[in-house]
Design an enzyme around this catalytic site. Structure first.
Site, PDB file in Angstrom:
ATOM      1  CE  LYS A  22      -1.467   1.881   3.815  1.00 39.66           C
ATOM      2  NZ  LYS A  22      -1.080   3.098   4.606  1.00 39.66           N
ATOM      3  CG  ASN A  23       2.517   2.720   3.537  1.00 42.85           C
ATOM      4  OD1 ASN A  23       1.366   3.138   3.389  1.00 42.85           O
ATOM      5  ND2 ASN A  23       3.017   2.420   4.728  1.00 42.85           N
ATOM      6  CB  CYS A 119      -4.082  11.310  11.514  1.00 43.68           C
ATOM      7  SG  CYS A 119      -2.788  10.144  11.901  1.00 43.68           S
ATOM      8  NE  ARG A 124       1.198  10.711  10.165  1.00 44.14           N
ATOM      9  CZ  ARG A 124       0.770   9.697   9.409  1.00 44.14           C
ATOM     10  NH1 ARG A 124      -0.405   9.147   9.666  1.00 44.14           N
ATOM     11  NH2 ARG A 124       1.485   9.236   8.418  1.00 44.14           N
ATOM     12  CG  ASP A 307       3.498   1.500   9.523  1.00 43.01           C
ATOM     13  OD1 ASP A 307       3.748   1.738   8.332  1.00 43.01           O
ATOM     14  OD2 ASP A 307       3.246   2.394  10.361  1.00 43.01           O
ATOM     15  NE  ARG A 399      -6.981   5.062   5.385  1.00 44.25           N
ATOM     16  CZ  ARG A 399      -6.367   6.160   5.816  1.00 44.25           C
ATOM     17  NH1 ARG A 399      -6.717   6.669   6.991  1.00 44.25           N
ATOM     18  NH2 ARG A 399      -5.421   6.732   5.103  1.00 44.25           N
TER      19      ARG A 399
END
Ligand code: EPZ
Length: 419
Positions: A22-23, A119, A124, A307, A399
């Site tokens: 994803k990233n 967030c 951030r 993560d 997501r």
């Protein structure tokens, strides 16, 4: 609203293939704005963040959509970009949207992107992104919550990041590819997603050296061209599936991943007593006993990834004696702790550290997901908990994970989606 229901206690076993990263994909999609003509990305994960980025690119005026024949391929053509403005409605849903600012100002001379705001996991800020773009000569101004960057032609510069930032490194690196002269990025992020972006940019015609180290050198070029690229496997999804295998004392083979990008994760998993073996494109885990006590400190790559912090914490909840997990990257990334405690875990928070005293069982409970990786943690915990765990707000997990319940089901988990 969808929720996931897990009946815990089944020992997971078998083989499962991860989706594309994803990233990595989000940065590669932003980079497509730089190239003349079409860029084609294969092995793209079917996750909501990719949909958000497609919608954002279309809002800019680019052609951006899934391939008609292949549901894991996207096609992006920026030639029709007309209004280089990323609207708040899209940016607030996904911070990574901010990565289009560098490519827009470098390719089209200006870009307007809404300030993403904070967030769940932290404040951030984006100061390092702006510092880098300003050093390249972009004029930056904040206009009612929108960051506007403009400049006829960017100029190469020496930039030293005050803090290691992944998307900041990627954003500025992309902008520097079309600048006049040489740019040097010091204290750059070394994540595999930065390396993969540099590889694709170099095939688009850029001249980038040193990606993967903390000093990246970019020689600007007049233009870039669209290319085809196959996205690498998702190392965080792979880690999550391994954690699911570990907490159920299972025997799981994860394929479609380069284990080299997971070294620090696998080292920590080995420290728990799990048997880990690898090949060039797979990782096998076998766990027969409660995890040994370990210390985990998250930090930028190549250290242990933030993560994966929550998912491994779930495993440690059923470990022997006490482990400590320290989160140094984000200031508010323990939102999963109160939910784990509701399942019977024994965790004490002390500033940026969580002290986990191992328990022999977790009890199922209805729990609330708060962000992407916290929801993955609750899924992992539910796989081992006695009874039926209900994870609410699973839109968080969609997501970044493609059909996660089907993948876990293929390993024997009793799991279903409702809603
Ligand atoms: C990327 O976010 C990932 N997202 C995150 O993954 C990941 O957690 C993070 O890197 C760290 O590995 C994507 O790639 C889309 P950072 P990014 O800038 O780049 C501070 C997931 O779960 N900072 O490296 O936004 C910041 O506040 C997501 O998939 C500044 O101070 O993270 C943080 O404390 C979550 N100023 C630290 O740096 C800046 O200008 C690292 O953040 C930028 C960042």
């Amino acid at each position: 609203m969808d929720r996931i229901v897990i009946t815990g206690g089944t020992r997971l076993s078998g083989e499962v293939c991860v989706s594309g990263s994803k990233n990595a994909t989000l940065a590669l999609m932003a980079a497509a704005l730089l190239g003349r003509g079409e860029t084609v990305l294969e092995n793209v994960p079917g996750v909501r963040d990719v949909e958000h980025m497609l919608a954002l690119l279309r809002a800019l005026g680019a052609q951006a959509d899934w391939d008609a024949q292949d549901s894991h391929t996207v096609r992006i053509n920026p030639e029709s970009v007309a209004t280089p403005e990323a609207p708040y409605e899209l940016v607030r849903k996904m911070r990574a949207s901010f990565m289009v600012l560098g490519p827009l100002v470098a390719r089209f001379g200006c870009g307007r992107v809404s300030e993403p705001g904070g967030c769940a996991i932290g404040v951030r800020p984006i100061d390092q992104h702006l510092k880098g773009l300003q050093a390249l000569g972009a004029k930056i101004r904040l206009d009612h919550g929108v960051i506007e960057a403009f400049g006829a032609r960017l100029q190469g510069a020496s930039i030293s990041f005050d803090t290691v930032t992944v998307n900041g490194t990627q954003n500025v690196m992309m902008a520097a590819t079309l600048a006049d002269g040489e740019t040097v990025l010091d204290n750059a992020a070394r994540e595999p997603e930065v390396v993969e972006l540099a590889d694709m940019l170099n095939r688009m015609g850029a001249e980038i050296r040193g990606a993967g180290s903390d000093r990246v050198v970019i020689q600007g070029v007049p233009e870039l061209r669209g290319v085809s690229h196959r996205v690498s496997g998702d190392r965080i999804e792979a880690g999550t599936l391994l954690a699911a295998g570990m907490i159920t004392r299972g025997d799981v083979l994860v394929t479609g991943i380069d284990p080299v990008t997971m070294d620090s994760m696998l080292d920590k998993m080995r420290e728990t007593g799990a048997q880990i073996t690898t090949t060039v494109d797979s990782v096998h885990v076998r766990a027969d006993a409660p995890s040994e006590p370990i210390r985990v400190v998250t930090a930028p790559y190549p250290s242990f990834p933030t993560d994966m912090q929550a998912q491994l914490m779930a495993v440690l909840c059923l470990g022997r004696s006490s482990s400590v997990v320290t989160e140094t990257v984000f200031e508010n990334r323990f939102m999963h702790v109160p939910e784990l405690v509701r399942m019977g875990a024994d965790i004490a928070l002390d500033g940026r550290s969580a002290h986990i005293r191992g328990v022999s069982v977790l009890a199922a409970a209805p729990v609330m997901a708060t962000d992407l990786r916290a929801s993955a943690c609750l899924l992992v915990a539910g796989l081992a908990a006695r009874g039926e765990t209900v994870v609410n707000r699973v839109y968080h997990i969609d997501r970044g994970y493609e059909r996660i319940e089907e993948k876990l089901c293929s390993l024997g988990a009793e799991i279903r989606r409702e809603g």
